[in-house]
Every structure is written in C-alpha cells, then in structure tokens.
Write a protein that holds these residues in place. Structure first.
Motif, PDB file in Angstrom:
ATOM      1  N   THR A 114      34.285  20.840 -28.183  1.00 23.21           N
ATOM      2  CA  THR A 114      35.481  19.984 -28.150  1.00 23.21           C
ATOM      3  C   THR A 114      35.560  19.218 -26.826  1.00 23.21           C
ATOM      4  O   THR A 114      36.604  19.124 -26.202  1.00 23.21           O
ATOM      5  CB  THR A 114      36.755  20.834 -28.356  1.00 23.21           C
ATOM      6  OG1 THR A 114      36.740  21.902 -27.397  1.00 23.21           O
ATOM      7  CG2 THR A 114      36.832  21.418 -29.748  1.00 23.21           C
ATOM      8  N   THR A 117      32.640  14.199 -26.844  1.00 23.11           N
ATOM      9  CA  THR A 117      31.977  13.858 -28.096  1.00 23.11           C
ATOM     10  C   THR A 117      32.656  14.526 -29.279  1.00 23.11           C
ATOM     11  O   THR A 117      32.939  13.883 -30.296  1.00 23.11           O
ATOM     12  CB  THR A 117      30.490  14.273 -28.031  1.00 23.11           C
ATOM     13  OG1 THR A 117      29.923  13.753 -26.835  1.00 23.11           O
ATOM     14  CG2 THR A 117      29.728  13.749 -29.216  1.00 23.11           C
ATOM     15  N   ARG A 137      35.811  26.479 -27.917  1.00 24.54           N
ATOM     16  CA  ARG A 137      35.723  27.544 -26.908  1.00 24.54           C
ATOM     17  C   ARG A 137      36.758  27.295 -25.812  1.00 24.54           C
ATOM     18  O   ARG A 137      37.570  28.143 -25.529  1.00 24.54           O
ATOM     19  CB  ARG A 137      34.306  27.596 -26.320  1.00 24.54           C
ATOM     20  CG  ARG A 137      34.115  28.758 -25.374  1.00 24.54           C
ATOM     21  CD  ARG A 137      32.656  29.044 -25.100  1.00 24.54           C
ATOM     22  NE  ARG A 137      32.002  27.984 -24.332  1.00 24.54           N
ATOM     23  CZ  ARG A 137      30.716  28.009 -23.990  1.00 24.54           C
ATOM     24  NH1 ARG A 137      29.943  29.022 -24.348  1.00 24.54           N
ATOM     25  NH2 ARG A 137      30.187  27.018 -23.287  1.00 24.54           N
ATOM     26  N   THR A 138      36.732  26.072 -25.253  1.00 23.45           N
ATOM     27  CA  THR A 138      37.699  25.759 -24.197  1.00 23.45           C
ATOM     28  C   THR A 138      38.551  24.578 -24.653  1.00 23.45           C
ATOM     29  O   THR A 138      38.020  23.511 -24.972  1.00 23.45           O
ATOM     30  CB  THR A 138      36.967  25.385 -22.890  1.00 23.45           C
ATOM     31  OG1 THR A 138      36.055  26.433 -22.571  1.00 23.45           O
ATOM     32  CG2 THR A 138      37.947  25.213 -21.742  1.00 23.45           C
ATOM     33  N   LYS A 256      37.517  18.450 -15.777  1.00 21.19           N
ATOM     34  CA  LYS A 256      36.354  18.215 -16.625  1.00 21.19           C
ATOM     35  C   LYS A 256      36.435  16.755 -17.001  1.00 21.19           C
ATOM     36  O   LYS A 256      37.516  16.174 -16.978  1.00 21.19           O
ATOM     37  CB  LYS A 256      36.423  19.054 -17.901  1.00 21.19           C
ATOM     38  CG  LYS A 256      36.255  20.525 -17.666  1.00 21.19           C
ATOM     39  CD  LYS A 256      36.324  21.276 -18.957  1.00 21.19           C
ATOM     40  CE  LYS A 256      34.953  21.679 -19.386  1.00 21.19           C
ATOM     41  NZ  LYS A 256      34.988  22.747 -20.398  1.00 21.19           N
TER      42      LYS A 256
HETATM   43  P1  NA7 Z   1      30.757  18.375 -23.101  1.00 22.48           P
HETATM   44  O1  NA7 Z   1      31.874  17.626 -22.523  1.00 22.48           O
HETATM   45  O2  NA7 Z   1      29.893  19.199 -22.206  1.00 22.48           O
HETATM   46  O3  NA7 Z   1      31.375  19.299 -24.264  1.00 22.48           O
HETATM   47  C1  NA7 Z   1      30.600  20.287 -24.884  1.00 22.48           C
HETATM   48  C2  NA7 Z   1      31.497  21.140 -25.717  1.00 22.48           C
HETATM   49  O4  NA7 Z   1      30.698  22.114 -26.384  1.00 22.48           O
HETATM   50  C3  NA7 Z   1      32.531  21.906 -24.896  1.00 22.48           C
HETATM   51  O5  NA7 Z   1      33.701  21.996 -25.645  1.00 22.48           O
HETATM   52  C4  NA7 Z   1      31.866  23.270 -24.753  1.00 22.48           C
HETATM   53  O6  NA7 Z   1      32.770  24.319 -24.525  1.00 22.48           O
HETATM   54  C5  NA7 Z   1      31.226  23.412 -26.100  1.00 22.48           C
HETATM   55  N1  NA7 Z   1      30.125  24.367 -26.084  1.00 22.48           N
HETATM   56  C6  NA7 Z   1      28.966  24.286 -25.412  1.00 22.48           C
HETATM   57  N2  NA7 Z   1      28.220  25.369 -25.650  1.00 22.48           N
HETATM   58  C7  NA7 Z   1      28.931  26.136 -26.481  1.00 22.48           C
HETATM   59  C8  NA7 Z   1      28.709  27.400 -27.086  1.00 22.48           C
HETATM   60  N3  NA7 Z   1      27.578  28.075 -26.848  1.00 22.48           N
HETATM   61  N4  NA7 Z   1      29.660  27.912 -27.892  1.00 22.48           N
HETATM   62  C9  NA7 Z   1      30.797  27.240 -28.127  1.00 22.48           C
HETATM   63  N5  NA7 Z   1      31.084  26.037 -27.578  1.00 22.48           N
HETATM   64  C10 NA7 Z   1      30.162  25.506 -26.772  1.00 22.48           C
HETATM   65  O7  NA7 Z   1      29.746  17.415 -23.893  1.00 22.48           O
HETATM   66  P2  NA7 Z   1      30.070  16.041 -24.645  1.00 22.48           P
HETATM   67  O8  NA7 Z   1      28.836  15.647 -25.374  1.00 22.48           O
HETATM   68  O9  NA7 Z   1      31.320  16.146 -25.404  1.00 22.48           O
HETATM   69  O10 NA7 Z   1      30.330  15.038 -23.485  1.00 22.48           O
HETATM   70  C11 NA7 Z   1      29.352  14.855 -22.477  1.00 22.48           C
HETATM   71  C12 NA7 Z   1      29.665  13.622 -21.709  1.00 22.48           C
HETATM   72  O11 NA7 Z   1      29.227  12.469 -22.434  1.00 22.48           O
HETATM   73  C13 NA7 Z   1      31.109  13.356 -21.511  1.00 22.48           C
HETATM   74  O12 NA7 Z   1      31.659  14.138 -20.527  1.00 22.48           O
HETATM   75  C14 NA7 Z   1      31.147  11.888 -21.190  1.00 22.48           C
HETATM   76  O13 NA7 Z   1      30.834  11.668 -19.826  1.00 22.48           O
HETATM   77  C15 NA7 Z   1      30.072  11.359 -22.102  1.00 22.48           C
HETATM   78  P3  NA7 Z   1      33.118  24.774 -22.999  1.00 22.48           P
HETATM   79  O14 NA7 Z   1      34.022  23.722 -22.476  1.00 22.48           O
HETATM   80  O15 NA7 Z   1      31.798  24.812 -22.264  1.00 22.48           O
HETATM   81  O16 NA7 Z   1      33.719  26.095 -23.167  1.00 22.48           O
END
Ligand code: NA7
Length: 463
Positions: A114, A117, A137-138, A256
């Motif tokens: 969440t 993307t 997750r967060t 974030k």
């Molecule tokens: P982000 O912002 O890193 O979001 C990734 C999401 O995936 C985030 O909610 C993570 O939760 C979740 N995540 C990652 N690994 C897991 C696992 N193992 N289990 C559950 N959830 C998980 O990536 P985006 O592609 O959305 O955005 C990247 C950048 O692209 C953005 O910041 C812009 O600059 C453009 P978490 O928060 O780690 O608990």
C-alpha cells in the motif's frame, strides 16, 4: 515546454512514452542507444585506465568514462514468500507490468503493498475485477492527486513562462515549480491552519507537503498535517474498522514517500474490496489457491505485488561493478552506500553514478535532479578534455566526509523517523539501514557541487 502539449496534470504512461520518443527523435538520440542490452558487469582496468562493460549477450564495450543512469527505482522487489512458485493463478509485480496489460475482468485479485503504487493501482483494479483483497502491512497517508485536463490558461502560462518555471525549479528545496510556504504550522492559529490544509487537500498533489515550512522538520508541525489526513481518511471510509486500519499510521506525514491517489480511500467503500491487516495477521505463505495469513487463506486468480523496489543501490549493485584492484562495489557498500556527492566512489575512477545515493535524487523532482547531474558531469568531462586530464576519482577522505554530511542533514529532518521506509532500505530484508538520499535540499546541493568545481574539483584527484 514550448513544443510539447501535455494533456493533463498527471499524464498516463502512454503519453509519457510518446513524449520520451519525441525527445529522442528531436535530438536524434536513438543512434546513440543500444536497446535490449542489459549490462551485467563493469570492471575497471587500471593498467589502461579503461572500463570494460559486459552485457548479458556476452559483448564487451571499452570506455574511458562510465556513467550509470540506471534509475533509483528500477529493481523490482518480489518478497521471497514461501510457496509462490506453487500459486496456480498469475502473478505480477507493478514495476514489471506486461506491456500488453492485464485483464482483471471476472477475476479475484489480491494485492500486497500500500505504497504509492498500491494506492494508485487499487482503485483501477477494483473497478475491473470481481473482487480485490488488499493486504496492508503499514498504513499510509495519501493525498488526492486531483488529476484533470490542463486548462487552456495553464497551457498558455507554461508556453509563455518557460524560463521562469525552470528558474523556480532551481530555487526551490525539492526542485519543484512551486514554493514551500514560509509560514509555520505551529505558529498558525488552528482554524486558519485547518483552512490552509483544506485548500491544499482540495488542490491535491505533492504540493500538500509545501503548505507549511516546518512540516518536515518539526514533529509538532507534522502532527497537524498527519492528524488532518487521518481525519480525512476516517471521513471518507464508511466502515469504522476499515477506516481505523487505514488511518492507524505510525510515522510522520511524508516521512515515507507521500503517495498521491485517485479515489484510493473511496475504493474501500466498494462492496467488492476487502482490506486485510497483515501486520496483525502476517502472510505465512502463498498456496496454490492464494495468500495464506496466520488467520485465513484468501483464494485468488491473480496476485499483484505492489511491494516496491530495492531502491537506489539495487539497480547499481545488481551489476557486478569492480574498481581498482578488482574491488567490488558490493563490498565497498556492504554497510550502506558510500560515495562523494552521490557522484563518485573512491576506488572507482572515471565512474559517475548519476542520481546515485547521497544525492537529492528521489527527494527532488527527478528530471531536475537528473539535469543537474548531467550538466555537472558534462562540464567535468569538458574540463578534463581541455586540461588534457585522463582520470578523475573521489578521494577517500572526501567520501567519508560526504557520507557523514548525508547522515547529518537527514537527521535534521523527520525523514528517518519512518523506520520502515525504502529511503532507509528497510523494505529489503538484510539491506543495511542507512538513509540514502541527500536530504539537504536541491538548492544547497547545487551550491555544494558548484563550489567543489570552483575550488578546483575539491575532494577529487585529477590526473
Ligand atoms: P513502496 O512505497 O516501497 O511500497 C511497497 C509496499 O509494499 C509497502 O506498503 C510495503 O509495506 C509493502 N510490502 C513490501 N514487502 C512486503 C511484504 N513482504 N509483505 C507485505 N507488504 C509488503 O513501493 P511503491 O512501488 O509503492 O513506490 C515506490 C516509489 O515509486 C514511490 O515511493 C514513488 O517515489 C514512486 P511496508 O510499508 O514496508 O510495511
């Protein structure tokens, strides 16, 4: 800015691709680009002062200078969930989306993640799919993007004021074309502050972060923004339990990368959308049927990983880059990225890492950050040519000082308080927790880079 007509505030991928092709054609760039060529290794040969660049097809290219432009967010992160290979449905990562698109019609879809993307994908998937389960997750803030066609007045303004717009991007902290307001949230009376946030919410987009000058440096100021967005989430989302999960956010606003969205929170009011809290009930494995948490199994036809990227260092480290004496960049960066100005690593002569870790990059309007690096590197190469110089290399002491500076400026902001952010590498298991981008702002960074040159490329050894 004069020749191209953008259609809307946040144009979609096909339009952006058309623009890039237009630029490539207009400047006749294609003859200098080898497409479908993945670089696997780049080794520096000290005896001849040359880089040997190897591609996955086995070709080797030899160059005096090597400039990486591999992006900060181009290495998809698919978490190593047990059983993924057994999943009977199809799965996709948002960063490696099939060019032909994905048809969600009639499908039960699960989406993990969440971030920016995930919050942009969820409404689109939910509108097409039979059912969408979002695994969160967060919890995350998000502000409406308010995407809309550009008005004729705005288009005219852009055509008539390109130099002013460009100048503004050089004068603002994050390289944006808008100013951060001078006022302080903590000194603004609550009613007036609320009205300012309402107006910023109505305008939408990343400019919300610019509503007050102290938002990213004073926790009390940030709390006012955080509280406002959380209240908005609770007002939009009808089911109190879902609203509670979505607004239970544990980090400062924009600590974030702050997502912007189109109807993200509204999506949870649809009857075909379910939110699952995988912080409380973690995902244990992927089964042939779907996603299993400690509580339940969710049957799915399609699984979407919106799980982000191995940011900033990932795209560089997945190539085998070796400098002087065969030393691997991977080893030099074992405890986190170390370089000078985000541009060069000691021990890796003539290698420039454009928008590398340690530069403003992802905290800045990216094209502005890219341009600044490209101009700096271009000037540097021109200087070397006119001076008859063959080699430039960051000095170790300058690199160590810069790493300390990058940490120092980050710690003056609220950014490191989001301990799970990709800015810190925290989303990748085992990745060192180091705040990677330079948080001192583009204006200051630009000045530093300029001063370094004025002092005869201070911190670099030139031969
Ligand atoms: P982000 O912002 O890193 O979001 C990734 C999401 O995936 C985030 O909610 C993570 O939760 C979740 N995540 C990652 N690994 C897991 C696992 N193992 N289990 C559950 N959830 C998980 O990536 P985006 O592609 O959305 O955005 C990247 C950048 O692209 C953005 O910041 C812009 O600059 C453009 P978490 O928060 O780690 O608990």
């Amino acid at each position: 800015m004069r020749a191209w007509e953008w259609s809307e505030r946040y144009p979609g991928q096909p339009e952006i691709l058309r623009y890039l092709n237009y630029v490539a054609d207009r400047f006749d760039l294609n003859r200098n680009i080898l497409f479908r060529t993945r670089v696997t290794a780049a080794h520096y040969d000290e005896t001849v002062n040359r880089w040997r660049v190897r591609t996955e097809h086995g070709a080797t290219f030899v160059a005096k200078f090597l400039i990486t432009a591999v992006g900060c967010l181009s290495t998809a992160n698919v978490p190593a969930f047990e059983g993924l290979e057994s999943f009977a449905g199809a799965w996709y990562h948002t960063g490696q989306w099939p060019h032909e698109g994905v048809d969600f019609t009639g499908k039960r879809v699960g989406m993990i993640g969440t971030g920016s993307t995930g919050s942009q994908a969820a409404p689109v998937i939910a509108a097409a799919a039979t059912h969408l389960t979002v695994f969160q997750r967060t919890a995350n803030y998000s502000v409406p993007a308010r995407n809309a066609p550009l008005t004729p007045e705005f288009r005219r303004y852009v055509k008539e004021h390109p130099s002013e717009i460009r100048a503004a991007t050089h004068e603002t902290l994050n390289g944006m074309a808008f100013q951060i307001e001078e006022r302080l949230a903590v000194e603004t009376p609550p009613e007036e502050r609320e009205a300012i946030y309402e107006a910023a919410w109505a305008r939408g987009g990343l400019q919300f972060r610019a509503a007050f000058k102290d938002m990213m440096v004073d926790k009390a100021a940030n709390d006012t923004a955080a509280d406002f967005v959380k209240r908005k989430i609770r007002a939009v989302v009808q089911d109190p339990q879902t609203a509670g999960l979505l607004s239970d956010i544990d980090h400062p606003y924009a600590a974030k990368r702050p997502p912007i969205d189109t109807h993200y929170f509204e999506t949870f009011n649809r009857t075909n959308v379910l939110l699952v809290d995988v912080k409380a009930t973690p995902i244990t494995r992927i089964s042939p049927v779907g996603v299993c948490t400690t509580e339940a199994e969710y049957p799915l036809d399609i699984l979407v990983f919106a799980t982000g990227v191995d940011a900033m260092t990932g795209p560089l480290l997945r190539m085998d880059i070796r400098g002087r004496g065969g030393v691997a960049l991977q080893d030099v960066w074992e405890a986190g990225p170390r370089n000078y100005l985000g541009l060069q690593v000691a021990g890796f002569p003539n290698l420039f890492t454009s928008t590398g870790p340690g530069s403003p990059s992802v905290l800045c309007n990216m094209p502005v950050a890219i341009e600044q690096h490209v101009e700096w590197i271009t000037d540097c190469l021109a200087y070397m040519r006119t001076q008859g110089l063959e080699r430039i290399e960051a000095r170790l002491d300058a690199m160590d000082k810069w790493v300390a500076e990058v940490n120092d400026v980050a710690n003056k902001t609220l950014l490191p308080l989001a301990t799970h952010s990709w800015y810190l590498g925290a989303n990748i298991p085992g990745k060192p927790r180091v705040f990677m981008p330079y948080a001192g702002g583009m204006v200051r960074y630009r000045e530093i880079c300029r001063d370094v040159v004025a002092r005869g490329y201070e911190g670099f050894s030139l031969l």
